[in-house]
Design a protein around this motif. Structure first.
Motif, PDB file in Angstrom:
ATOM      1  N   ALA A  40     -13.672  -3.209  -2.411  1.00 20.32           N
ATOM      2  CA  ALA A  40     -13.424  -2.303  -3.786  1.00 20.32           C
ATOM      3  C   ALA A  40     -12.737  -0.974  -3.316  1.00 20.32           C
ATOM      4  CB  ALA A  40     -14.733  -2.216  -4.472  1.00 20.32           C
ATOM      5  N   GLU A  45      -9.349  -1.714  -2.239  1.00 19.27           N
ATOM      6  CA  GLU A  45      -8.431  -1.867  -3.072  1.00 19.27           C
ATOM      7  C   GLU A  45      -8.052  -0.394  -3.809  1.00 19.27           C
ATOM      8  OE1 GLU A  45      -8.385  -4.508  -7.123  1.00 19.27           O
ATOM      9  OE2 GLU A  45      -9.994  -4.451  -5.938  1.00 19.27           O
ATOM     10  N   LYS A  46      -9.174   0.550  -4.187  1.00 20.26           N
ATOM     11  CA  LYS A  46      -9.035   1.868  -4.653  1.00 20.26           C
ATOM     12  C   LYS A  46      -8.149   2.841  -3.908  1.00 20.26           C
ATOM     13  CE  LYS A  46     -11.761   5.769  -6.160  1.00 20.26           C
ATOM     14  NZ  LYS A  46     -11.596   6.794  -4.681  1.00 20.26           N
ATOM     15  N   THR A  47      -8.194   2.664  -2.546  1.00 19.08           N
ATOM     16  CA  THR A  47      -7.280   3.380  -1.712  1.00 19.08           C
ATOM     17  C   THR A  47      -5.900   2.844  -1.854  1.00 19.08           C
ATOM     18  OG1 THR A  47      -9.340   3.689  -0.211  1.00 19.08           O
ATOM     19  CG2 THR A  47      -7.239   4.313   0.834  1.00 19.08           C
ATOM     20  N   GLU A  75      -4.256   4.117  -4.971  1.00 22.68           N
ATOM     21  CA  GLU A  75      -3.707   5.589  -4.984  1.00 22.68           C
ATOM     22  C   GLU A  75      -2.538   5.720  -4.058  1.00 22.68           C
ATOM     23  OE1 GLU A  75      -7.254   7.267  -3.581  1.00 22.68           O
ATOM     24  OE2 GLU A  75      -8.532   7.232  -5.228  1.00 22.68           O
TER      25      GLU A  75
END
Length: 255
Positions: free
Chosen positions: A224, A227-229, A232
């Motif tokens: 997760a 994925e978030k990084t 961004e």
């Protein structure tokens, strides 16, 4: 009553070798140890072993190369050459679909490795983790991707789930491409890069401590965060491209 026939020794060896193939002790395309060594390992004669190998060759599981030993058939783990799979591997949005799929795959592998793994599995996993650390320090993306694929495969082996292991084995090339692409982007965030490396240590610690829920949670949080990084970074890149286009347009109008 009919007399129960004793199994032929070669059939028993066949069953042992098939079990080893299923458990991932020998992978597709891998060379088997020499006949002499295998015969000693099974405590059987070389003619009986040779007969068993011939039976497995007839089943399409093994392949004998003249003067080159015995190999596990490549057909056990077909390369992903389907045109649609090649498109998926190169289509940017599909990389996030693959990350979502990895949540299920690697989360399950971590869970069952913690539940069923033995000392040998934990040792192999720690050795694989050490190789990822070496690749990380040498800052070679391709080497890191290869070591990470090996790390996740060790986790799957530790799960002692043959279906999970062979699904992951069949996806190795796609996983490697996905990991390599992710790493190339993540290098833009050195701090996140280091954090992701620490997260893998937490996954291994949870597995070795025998805590399945914690291992799955650590794996899911790890993916997760990646994925978030990546989202961004992609968003920043899109903003940068829009800004550059505005600059270019402004420059054209000024001339």
């Amino acid at each position: 009553m009919q007399k129960i026939q004793n199994k032929k020794l070669s059939d028993i060896i066949v069953e042992r070798l098939e079990a080893m193939l299923l458990e991932g002790q020998f992978l597709a395309g891998q060379k088997l140890p020499p006949e002499r060594q295998l015969a000693e390992q099974f405590n059987v004669s070389r003619p009986s072993l040779r007969e068993a190998i011939q039976k497995l060759e007839a089943k399409g599981l093994l392949l004998r190369k003249q003067g080159g030993g015995t190999w596990v058939s490549d057909k056990l783990a077909p390369k992903v050459t389907d045109p649609l799979m090649q498109l998926i591997a190169t289509y940017p949005e599909s990389q996030f679909d693959l990350l979502e799929f990895r949540h299920a795959l690697e989360g399950m592998a971590a869970y069952y490795a913690a539940l069923r793994g033995d000392e040998g599995d934990f040792m192999a996993l720690n050795q694989a983790l050490t190789r990822t650390e070496v690749a990380y320090k040498e800052d070679c993306v391709e080497q890191q991707a290869e070591s990470l694929v090996e790390f996740y495969l060790c986790m799957a082996k530790g799960s002692h789930n043959v279906v999970l292991l062979h699904i992951m084995g069949n996806l190795l090339d796609v996983l490697k491409d996905n990991i390599e692409g992710n790493l190339a982007l993540l290098r833009k965030r050195p701090e996140a890069y280091r954090q992701i490396h620490q997260q893998r240590k937490q996954i291994v610690a949870a597995i070795v401590s025998g805590n399945p829920e914690l291992a799955r949670q650590a794996s899911n949080e790890h993916l997760a965060f990646i994925e978030k990084t990546l989202l961004e970074i992609n968003s920043e890149d899109s903003q940068m491209q829009r800004a550059l286009r505005r600059i270019e347009v402004g420059s054209e109008h000024s001339h």
